[in-house]
Scaffold this motif. Structure first.
Motif, mmCIF file in Angstrom:
data_model
loop_
_atom_site.group_PDB
_atom_site.id
_atom_site.type_symbol
_atom_site.label_atom_id
_atom_site.label_comp_id
_atom_site.label_asym_id
_atom_site.label_seq_id
_atom_site.Cartn_x
_atom_site.Cartn_y
_atom_site.Cartn_z
ATOM 1 N N PRO A 1 81.710 -16.679 31.666
ATOM 2 C CA PRO A 1 82.098 -17.073 30.302
ATOM 3 C C PRO A 1 83.581 -17.417 30.228
ATOM 4 O O PRO A 1 84.385 -16.954 31.050
ATOM 5 C CB PRO A 1 81.788 -15.820 29.476
ATOM 6 C CG PRO A 1 81.861 -14.687 30.450
ATOM 7 C CD PRO A 1 81.379 -15.250 31.763
ATOM 8 N N GLU A 2 83.909 -18.230 29.252
ATOM 9 C CA GLU A 2 85.313 -18.584 29.068
ATOM 10 C C GLU A 2 86.096 -17.367 28.603
ATOM 11 O O GLU A 2 85.586 -16.517 27.870
ATOM 12 C CB GLU A 2 85.441 -19.706 28.034
ATOM 13 C CG GLU A 2 84.804 -21.012 28.483
ATOM 14 C CD GLU A 2 84.991 -22.099 27.444
ATOM 15 O OE1 GLU A 2 85.675 -21.823 26.426
ATOM 16 O OE2 GLU A 2 84.450 -23.198 27.637
ATOM 17 N N MET A 3 87.317 -17.296 29.041
ATOM 18 C CA MET A 3 88.165 -16.174 28.668
ATOM 19 C C MET A 3 88.476 -16.234 27.169
ATOM 20 O O MET A 3 88.847 -17.278 26.647
ATOM 21 C CB MET A 3 89.472 -16.199 29.471
ATOM 22 C CG MET A 3 90.364 -14.997 29.222
ATOM 23 S SD MET A 3 91.848 -15.016 30.270
ATOM 24 C CE MET A 3 91.100 -14.816 31.886
ATOM 25 N N LEU A 4 88.287 -15.113 26.514
ATOM 26 C CA LEU A 4 88.570 -15.039 25.089
ATOM 27 C C LEU A 4 90.070 -14.956 24.860
ATOM 28 O O LEU A 4 90.772 -14.191 25.530
ATOM 29 C CB LEU A 4 87.882 -13.820 24.464
ATOM 30 C CG LEU A 4 86.351 -13.845 24.430
ATOM 31 C CD1 LEU A 4 85.814 -12.529 23.883
ATOM 32 C CD2 LEU A 4 85.864 -14.998 23.567
ATOM 33 N N GLY A 5 90.534 -15.744 23.930
ATOM 34 C CA GLY A 5 91.943 -15.690 23.595
ATOM 35 C C GLY A 5 92.264 -14.448 22.785
ATOM 36 O O GLY A 5 91.594 -14.141 21.801
#
Length: 215
Positions: free
Chosen positions: A97-101
């Motif tokens: 998954p994309e890294m959460l900001g």
């Protein structure tokens, strides 16, 4: 008649251990079935067995989707059967998954907290009326309480009004409001001031005016 012993070290790795080795063997045998109709029927039977392990969830649509996904995962994506749901792929499973900001919030007045800022942003564009006036005063009183808890024992209402005007981008201005905010004493009445005096002194046990030490 003797049976060859099968050691765990010689067995195939369990892909989803909670279903056990017998179910994984069922899936492996289903992969080898050549007849499409029979293979699909066996797959549905395996899904029923998997669902029976958690009977309270087996009829929930989302859970059914999960079972079918797990069936394909256990088969190492080799099972060719018809599924009522989109088939997962190895790439989907391995996709990260994309890294959460992380929210970078550095408010000017941190002692008010982010919830106050959210409420101000929500109410500042409301249509003028009793509902907005009441909510704005509630927010202002909560700001005053937060200010007192963080900073000092007293604060002028004008300071809270100015902070509220600034945080709302000038859209909320209570400087000419007819109603004052709650008194500082009522907002922080739960704060207890401790003194060095003992409020519950022990009564001395005296007879005839003289004290007697007890060891």
């Amino acid at each position: 008649m003797t049976h060859a012993l099968e050691y765990n070290s010689e067995r195939r790795h369990l892909i989803i251990p909670e279903y056990g080795r017998h179910l994984q063997k069922m899936v492996e045998e289903a992969i080898e079935i050549e007849d499409d109709k029979e293979r699909n029927q066996v797959a549905k039977s395996i899904i029923a067995v998997m669902g029976n392990m958690q009977p309270h969830l087996r009829d929930v649509p989302d859970f059914q989707h999960k079972l079918w996904d797990q069936l394909f995962i256990i088969s190492d994506f080799k099972l060719d059967v018809e599924s009522p749901f989109p088939k997962p792929t190895r790439e989907m499973l391995e996709e990260r998954p994309e890294m959460l900001g992380y929210p970078q919030n550095f408010p000017k007045y941190r002692f008010y907290g982010n919830n106050i800022n959210r409420m101000i942003n929500e109410v500042k564009d409301w249509e003028e009326g009793p509902l907005k006036e009441g909510l704005v005063l509630t927010i202002a009183n909560h700001m005053k309480k937060s200010y007192l808890n963080w900073n000092r024992d007293t604060v002028e209402d004008e300071i809270i009004f100015e902070h509220l005007r600034e945080l709302s981008g000038g859209k909320i201005n209570l400087k000419n409001a007819d109603e004052d905010l709650s008194d500082a004493s009522s907002l922080i009445r739960n704060k207890k001031k401790h003194t060095g005096k003992n409020n519950n002194p022990k009564k001395s046990n005296r007879k005839g005016g003289g004290g007697r030490k007890r060891y």
